[in-house]
Design an enzyme around this catalytic site. Sequence first.
Site, PDB file in Angstrom:
ATOM      1  N   LYS A  13      -5.943   0.820 -11.064  1.00  0.00           N
ATOM      2  CA  LYS A  13      -6.028  -0.558 -10.547  1.00  0.00           C
ATOM      3  C   LYS A  13      -7.235  -0.718  -9.621  1.00  0.00           C
ATOM      4  O   LYS A  13      -7.963  -1.696  -9.707  1.00  0.00           O
ATOM      5  CB  LYS A  13      -4.746  -0.936  -9.772  1.00  0.00           C
ATOM      6  N   ARG A  88       4.706  -5.733  -5.462  1.00  0.00           N
ATOM      7  CA  ARG A  88       5.247  -4.438  -5.858  1.00  0.00           C
ATOM      8  C   ARG A  88       6.760  -4.495  -6.008  1.00  0.00           C
ATOM      9  O   ARG A  88       7.375  -3.498  -6.358  1.00  0.00           O
ATOM     10  CB  ARG A  88       4.904  -3.409  -4.780  1.00  0.00           C
ATOM     11  N   ARG A 127      -7.822  13.985  -8.156  1.00  0.00           N
ATOM     12  CA  ARG A 127      -8.388  13.201  -7.050  1.00  0.00           C
ATOM     13  C   ARG A 127      -8.393  14.038  -5.765  1.00  0.00           C
ATOM     14  O   ARG A 127      -9.371  14.050  -5.017  1.00  0.00           O
ATOM     15  CB  ARG A 127      -7.526  11.948  -6.863  1.00  0.00           C
ATOM     16  N   ARG A 139      -5.851  11.458   1.106  1.00  0.00           N
ATOM     17  CA  ARG A 139      -4.798  10.539   1.566  1.00  0.00           C
ATOM     18  C   ARG A 139      -3.526  11.305   1.892  1.00  0.00           C
ATOM     19  O   ARG A 139      -3.146  12.216   1.166  1.00  0.00           O
ATOM     20  CB  ARG A 139      -4.491   9.530   0.448  1.00  0.00           C
ATOM     21  N   ARG A 150       6.598   8.259  -4.635  1.00  0.00           N
ATOM     22  CA  ARG A 150       5.892   7.010  -4.991  1.00  0.00           C
ATOM     23  C   ARG A 150       6.220   6.601  -6.424  1.00  0.00           C
ATOM     24  O   ARG A 150       6.417   5.423  -6.721  1.00  0.00           O
ATOM     25  CB  ARG A 150       4.366   7.197  -4.828  1.00  0.00           C
TER      26      ARG A 150
HETATM   27  P1  AMP Z   1      -1.583   2.114  -2.655  1.00  0.00           P
HETATM   28  O1  AMP Z   1      -2.892   2.351  -1.998  1.00  0.00           O
HETATM   29  O2  AMP Z   1      -1.527   0.793  -3.394  1.00  0.00           O
HETATM   30  O3  AMP Z   1      -1.154   3.267  -3.527  1.00  0.00           O
HETATM   31  O4  AMP Z   1      -0.499   1.989  -1.507  1.00  0.00           O
HETATM   32  C1  AMP Z   1      -0.253   3.056  -0.623  1.00  0.00           C
HETATM   33  C2  AMP Z   1       1.058   2.828   0.109  1.00  0.00           C
HETATM   34  O5  AMP Z   1       0.986   1.613   0.872  1.00  0.00           O
HETATM   35  C3  AMP Z   1       2.287   2.647  -0.771  1.00  0.00           C
HETATM   36  O6  AMP Z   1       2.846   3.873  -1.189  1.00  0.00           O
HETATM   37  C4  AMP Z   1       3.207   1.871   0.157  1.00  0.00           C
HETATM   38  O7  AMP Z   1       3.762   2.701   1.139  1.00  0.00           O
HETATM   39  C5  AMP Z   1       2.232   0.940   0.850  1.00  0.00           C
HETATM   40  N1  AMP Z   1       2.054  -0.325   0.102  1.00  0.00           N
HETATM   41  C6  AMP Z   1       0.919  -0.777  -0.494  1.00  0.00           C
HETATM   42  N2  AMP Z   1       1.115  -1.958  -1.071  1.00  0.00           N
HETATM   43  C7  AMP Z   1       2.421  -2.286  -0.845  1.00  0.00           C
HETATM   44  C8  AMP Z   1       3.239  -3.376  -1.222  1.00  0.00           C
HETATM   45  N3  AMP Z   1       2.773  -4.407  -1.942  1.00  0.00           N
HETATM   46  N4  AMP Z   1       4.544  -3.357  -0.814  1.00  0.00           N
HETATM   47  C9  AMP Z   1       5.031  -2.361  -0.068  1.00  0.00           C
HETATM   48  N5  AMP Z   1       4.317  -1.273   0.283  1.00  0.00           N
HETATM   49  C10 AMP Z   1       3.016  -1.238  -0.091  1.00  0.00           C
END
Ligand code: AMP
Length: 199
Positions: A13, A88, A127, A139, A150
């Site tokens: 994404k 999400r 990664r 990360r 996740r």
């Molecule tokens: P990402 O970078 O999109 O993989 O997001 C990393 C982490 O941020 C996720 O595992 C969640 O803990 C939090 N997060 C990101 N976007 C959301 C969302 N829309 N709703 C809830 N938690 C989020």
Amino acid sequence: MRIILLGGPGAGKGTQSKILMKKYAIPQLSTGDMLRAAVTAGTEVGKKAQKIMKNGQLVSDAIVNQIVSERIDEEDCAQGFILDGYPRTVAQAEALQYILDKKHITLNAVIEIKVDESVLLKRMKKRVDDMRKMGGLVRSDDNPETFAKRMAEYKQKTLPLSTYYRKQGQLKEVSGMGDVAAVAGAIDVILEETAVRRK
Ligand code: AMP
């Protein structure tokens, strides 16, 4: 152009958002990036989100809904935006609909990038390896244990979104198994079809 990109952790994404950003000159709104920035800045939101993110769980809908609603009001979103990692949950999708309706904004496309789970895991490991080799910061949620959490959150809470948007006739699916250019090409086709239908 207002686009939602759906897909599991590591589906591409972020990479595809960056390509779309250049092509349409619109910003990428990544809730993950915004939350990580809040954690680094030590804001109230950051303090609440830090532990939850480290555990691979989802931050509360109320927090992310507010972040996105405020971000969409910024000037650089006037011509559109790419939502990466939001919504999400179905509750977030419903909140987003409410937010957009209030702002008199409509979405152009909801695109799901589909990648097999085994490939997502391999990508996460690569990664981490690449980051370590480059001396970059890995990360805190990029490790096999948190990744499994996740993935579980994704399956339980985010996958139902595909059904939600499919029922509304908005969902388009692309295979994310090919290389970056192939996925970008498939997304282009969808967005061009969408543009033609709107004429
Ligand atoms: P990402 O970078 O999109 O993989 O997001 C990393 C982490 O941020 C996720 O595992 C969640 O803990 C939090 N997060 C990101 N976007 C959301 C969302 N829309 N709703 C809830 N938690 C989020």
